[in-house]
Design an enzyme around this catalytic site. Sequence first.
Site, PDB file in Angstrom:
ATOM      1  N   LYS A  79      41.902  30.613 -20.872  1.00  0.00           N
ATOM      2  CA  LYS A  79      42.752  30.753 -22.069  1.00  0.00           C
ATOM      3  C   LYS A  79      44.169  30.208 -21.887  1.00  0.00           C
ATOM      4  O   LYS A  79      45.100  30.622 -22.572  1.00  0.00           O
ATOM      5  CB  LYS A  79      42.823  32.215 -22.576  1.00  0.00           C
ATOM      6  CG  LYS A  79      41.522  32.948 -22.691  1.00  0.00           C
ATOM      7  CD  LYS A  79      40.369  32.137 -23.213  1.00  0.00           C
ATOM      8  CE  LYS A  79      40.413  31.833 -24.679  1.00  0.00           C
ATOM      9  NZ  LYS A  79      39.158  31.116 -25.096  1.00  0.00           N
ATOM     10  N   SER A  80      44.296  29.243 -20.984  1.00  0.00           N
ATOM     11  CA  SER A  80      45.625  28.676 -20.713  1.00  0.00           C
ATOM     12  C   SER A  80      45.806  27.264 -21.255  1.00  0.00           C
ATOM     13  O   SER A  80      46.875  26.674 -21.066  1.00  0.00           O
ATOM     14  CB  SER A  80      45.868  28.656 -19.196  1.00  0.00           C
ATOM     15  OG  SER A  80      45.797  29.957 -18.673  1.00  0.00           O
ATOM     16  N   GLY A  81      44.745  26.707 -21.872  1.00  0.00           N
ATOM     17  CA  GLY A  81      44.885  25.346 -22.406  1.00  0.00           C
ATOM     18  C   GLY A  81      43.805  24.390 -21.933  1.00  0.00           C
ATOM     19  O   GLY A  81      43.971  23.173 -22.000  1.00  0.00           O
ATOM     20  N   TRP A  92      42.245  22.053 -24.655  1.00  0.00           N
ATOM     21  CA  TRP A  92      43.285  21.097 -25.077  1.00  0.00           C
ATOM     22  C   TRP A  92      43.295  19.929 -24.095  1.00  0.00           C
ATOM     23  O   TRP A  92      43.368  18.758 -24.481  1.00  0.00           O
ATOM     24  CB  TRP A  92      44.639  21.806 -25.115  1.00  0.00           C
ATOM     25  CG  TRP A  92      45.683  21.148 -25.951  1.00  0.00           C
ATOM     26  CD1 TRP A  92      45.578  19.951 -26.602  1.00  0.00           C
ATOM     27  CD2 TRP A  92      46.991  21.661 -26.236  1.00  0.00           C
ATOM     28  NE1 TRP A  92      46.743  19.689 -27.270  1.00  0.00           N
ATOM     29  CE2 TRP A  92      47.631  20.716 -27.072  1.00  0.00           C
ATOM     30  CE3 TRP A  92      47.683  22.814 -25.872  1.00  0.00           C
ATOM     31  CZ2 TRP A  92      48.931  20.906 -27.532  1.00  0.00           C
ATOM     32  CZ3 TRP A  92      48.978  23.003 -26.338  1.00  0.00           C
ATOM     33  CH2 TRP A  92      49.588  22.055 -27.161  1.00  0.00           C
ATOM     34  N   TRP A 126      32.626  20.141 -23.940  1.00  0.00           N
ATOM     35  CA  TRP A 126      32.104  20.697 -22.678  1.00  0.00           C
ATOM     36  C   TRP A 126      31.319  19.662 -21.867  1.00  0.00           C
ATOM     37  O   TRP A 126      31.133  19.845 -20.670  1.00  0.00           O
ATOM     38  CB  TRP A 126      31.246  21.951 -22.943  1.00  0.00           C
ATOM     39  CG  TRP A 126      30.144  21.736 -23.949  1.00  0.00           C
ATOM     40  CD1 TRP A 126      28.918  21.212 -23.724  1.00  0.00           C
ATOM     41  CD2 TRP A 126      30.207  22.050 -25.343  1.00  0.00           C
ATOM     42  NE1 TRP A 126      28.200  21.169 -24.894  1.00  0.00           N
ATOM     43  CE2 TRP A 126      28.947  21.688 -25.901  1.00  0.00           C
ATOM     44  CE3 TRP A 126      31.165  22.604 -26.186  1.00  0.00           C
ATOM     45  CZ2 TRP A 126      28.656  21.854 -27.261  1.00  0.00           C
ATOM     46  CZ3 TRP A 126      30.869  22.775 -27.527  1.00  0.00           C
ATOM     47  CH2 TRP A 126      29.635  22.403 -28.057  1.00  0.00           C
ATOM     48  N   HIS A 138      37.918  26.610 -13.628  1.00  0.00           N
ATOM     49  CA  HIS A 138      38.686  27.863 -13.585  1.00  0.00           C
ATOM     50  C   HIS A 138      38.720  28.429 -12.159  1.00  0.00           C
ATOM     51  O   HIS A 138      39.221  29.536 -11.943  1.00  0.00           O
ATOM     52  CB  HIS A 138      38.054  28.928 -14.485  1.00  0.00           C
ATOM     53  CG  HIS A 138      38.126  28.652 -15.964  1.00  0.00           C
ATOM     54  ND1 HIS A 138      39.256  28.195 -16.583  1.00  0.00           N
ATOM     55  CD2 HIS A 138      37.197  28.821 -16.942  1.00  0.00           C
ATOM     56  CE1 HIS A 138      39.020  28.075 -17.888  1.00  0.00           C
ATOM     57  NE2 HIS A 138      37.775  28.445 -18.118  1.00  0.00           N
ATOM     58  N   SER A 154      44.894  35.911 -26.230  1.00  0.00           N
ATOM     59  CA  SER A 154      43.876  34.908 -26.533  1.00  0.00           C
ATOM     60  C   SER A 154      42.517  35.348 -25.979  1.00  0.00           C
ATOM     61  O   SER A 154      41.486  35.252 -26.648  1.00  0.00           O
ATOM     62  CB  SER A 154      44.303  33.573 -25.915  1.00  0.00           C
ATOM     63  OG  SER A 154      43.362  32.574 -26.189  1.00  0.00           O
ATOM     64  N   MET A 165      42.232  19.080 -33.672  1.00  0.00           N
ATOM     65  CA  MET A 165      41.144  19.658 -32.881  1.00  0.00           C
ATOM     66  C   MET A 165      40.325  20.638 -33.700  1.00  0.00           C
ATOM     67  O   MET A 165      39.111  20.728 -33.570  1.00  0.00           O
ATOM     68  CB  MET A 165      41.702  20.326 -31.622  1.00  0.00           C
ATOM     69  CG  MET A 165      42.120  19.316 -30.569  1.00  0.00           C
ATOM     70  SD  MET A 165      42.804  20.060 -29.079  1.00  0.00           S
ATOM     71  CE  MET A 165      41.413  21.020 -28.470  1.00  0.00           C
TER      72      MET A 165
HETATM   73  S1  PPS Z   1      38.902  28.643 -22.266  1.00  0.00           S
HETATM   74  O1  PPS Z   1      37.936  29.607 -22.868  1.00  0.00           O
HETATM   75  O2  PPS Z   1      39.418  29.134 -20.997  1.00  0.00           O
HETATM   76  O3  PPS Z   1      38.372  27.302 -22.167  1.00  0.00           O
HETATM   77  O4  PPS Z   1      40.124  28.636 -23.315  1.00  0.00           O
HETATM   78  P1  PPS Z   1      41.349  27.624 -23.269  1.00  0.00           P
HETATM   79  O5  PPS Z   1      40.941  26.337 -23.869  1.00  0.00           O
HETATM   80  O6  PPS Z   1      41.936  27.597 -21.900  1.00  0.00           O
HETATM   81  O7  PPS Z   1      42.437  28.343 -24.181  1.00  0.00           O
HETATM   82  C1  PPS Z   1      42.228  28.527 -25.565  1.00  0.00           C
HETATM   83  C2  PPS Z   1      43.595  28.647 -26.189  1.00  0.00           C
HETATM   84  O8  PPS Z   1      44.199  27.334 -26.270  1.00  0.00           O
HETATM   85  C3  PPS Z   1      44.571  27.090 -27.625  1.00  0.00           C
HETATM   86  N1  PPS Z   1      44.557  25.655 -27.947  1.00  0.00           N
HETATM   87  C4  PPS Z   1      45.607  24.999 -28.462  1.00  0.00           C
HETATM   88  N2  PPS Z   1      46.865  25.428 -28.733  1.00  0.00           N
HETATM   89  C5  PPS Z   1      47.719  24.513 -29.294  1.00  0.00           C
HETATM   90  N3  PPS Z   1      47.375  23.252 -29.579  1.00  0.00           N
HETATM   91  C6  PPS Z   1      46.128  22.774 -29.309  1.00  0.00           C
HETATM   92  N4  PPS Z   1      45.810  21.521 -29.618  1.00  0.00           N
HETATM   93  C7  PPS Z   1      45.182  23.678 -28.707  1.00  0.00           C
HETATM   94  N5  PPS Z   1      43.895  23.592 -28.311  1.00  0.00           N
HETATM   95  C8  PPS Z   1      43.527  24.799 -27.852  1.00  0.00           C
HETATM   96  C9  PPS Z   1      43.546  27.896 -28.408  1.00  0.00           C
HETATM   97  O9  PPS Z   1      43.917  28.033 -29.747  1.00  0.00           O
HETATM   98  C10 PPS Z   1      43.537  29.179 -27.624  1.00  0.00           C
HETATM   99  O10 PPS Z   1      44.730  29.938 -27.796  1.00  0.00           O
HETATM  100  P2  PPS Z   1      44.931  31.086 -28.902  1.00  0.00           P
HETATM  101  O11 PPS Z   1      46.223  31.745 -28.554  1.00  0.00           O
HETATM  102  O12 PPS Z   1      43.770  32.029 -28.799  1.00  0.00           O
HETATM  103  O13 PPS Z   1      44.989  30.365 -30.215  1.00  0.00           O
END
Ligand code: PPS
Length: 296
Positions: free
Chosen positions: A53-55, A58, A81, A108, A138, A232
Amino acid sequence: MASLVSLTECPGDLSLLYHGLLLPKETHSAESLKFAQEFRLKDSDVVVVTYPKSGTIWMQEILPLVLNGGDLTPLHTIPNWDRVPWLEEKRLALVVDQLPNPRAMVTHFPYQLMPPSFLASKAKVIYVMRNPKDVIVSSYYFHQMARFLDDPGTFDEFVDKFLEGKVLFGKWTDHVKSWKHSELGDRIMYITYEEMVQDLPATLRRMSDFLERDLSEDVIQKIAQHCSFKAMKDNQMSNFKLVPRELMDSEISPFLRKGVVGDWKNHFTPEQLQRFKSVLQKELQNESFTLPWSLE
Ligand code: PPS
């Protein structure tokens, strides 16, 4: 380095216990973990490392474009994926032969669980960190929508689980510490989710330098535009709408949920914040690094 000795499969449970870390059975297996341990990384590989849940997703959007000079084809033809697979998950074995060079992967894993070939290689690492207060929020919603994960209970109960490391991939502090002490020198670059939200083109320029891509400003702007939260959310290959509702129910909470900094303010009570802060501060008190955010 890790062996499979520490793998516990509990029949009926949704998770495996791998070296003390909870991993979902839906996406991980004894075979996938063995495959990861025996995986041969190449010098040209790029691995994005995140605590969940850290990005992560993205970066699954951004990295192929940085590596291929802004060609959008993979974004529109390959689900995230398989586009940038997880090192530890079942899908890697199925798609590894189709990955373009240089190969991009995510993981991870904490540092000590990386495969032996990783240390021997010159593969580069991008470590993405996010404010743990937003990570837990998140994660809380993700546990509600992902039916292959245990019910998180109340947010208050989930705070305790998170602090005890009884969540996916264990304690946040252990993960950060492991990668901050990795001694990878100039093979590792640190990025925060917050800096990506604040100024994605600036982060892309840093990535371009680190990966020696020399991207033009036009390409940087194009990548930033196509990797925005909205883009996205609209991309079927990235918004998890291809996953059956029995596994991920976007009606409960979409995977791309809010994409903002500071949503923790809408969730923590003062008492929860105090509990959270005091545990993290204690676990980080003797560390040589400082966090880029205040825990207050
Ligand atoms: S996982 O399950 O570990 O793969 O999740 P992960 O992708 O690390 O984290 C998901 C959070 O990233 C946010 N996210 C984004 N935020 C801003 N901009 C973009 N483009 C973007 N893409 C993914 C996603 O919304 C999740 O955060 P939260 O706070 O839940 O919205």
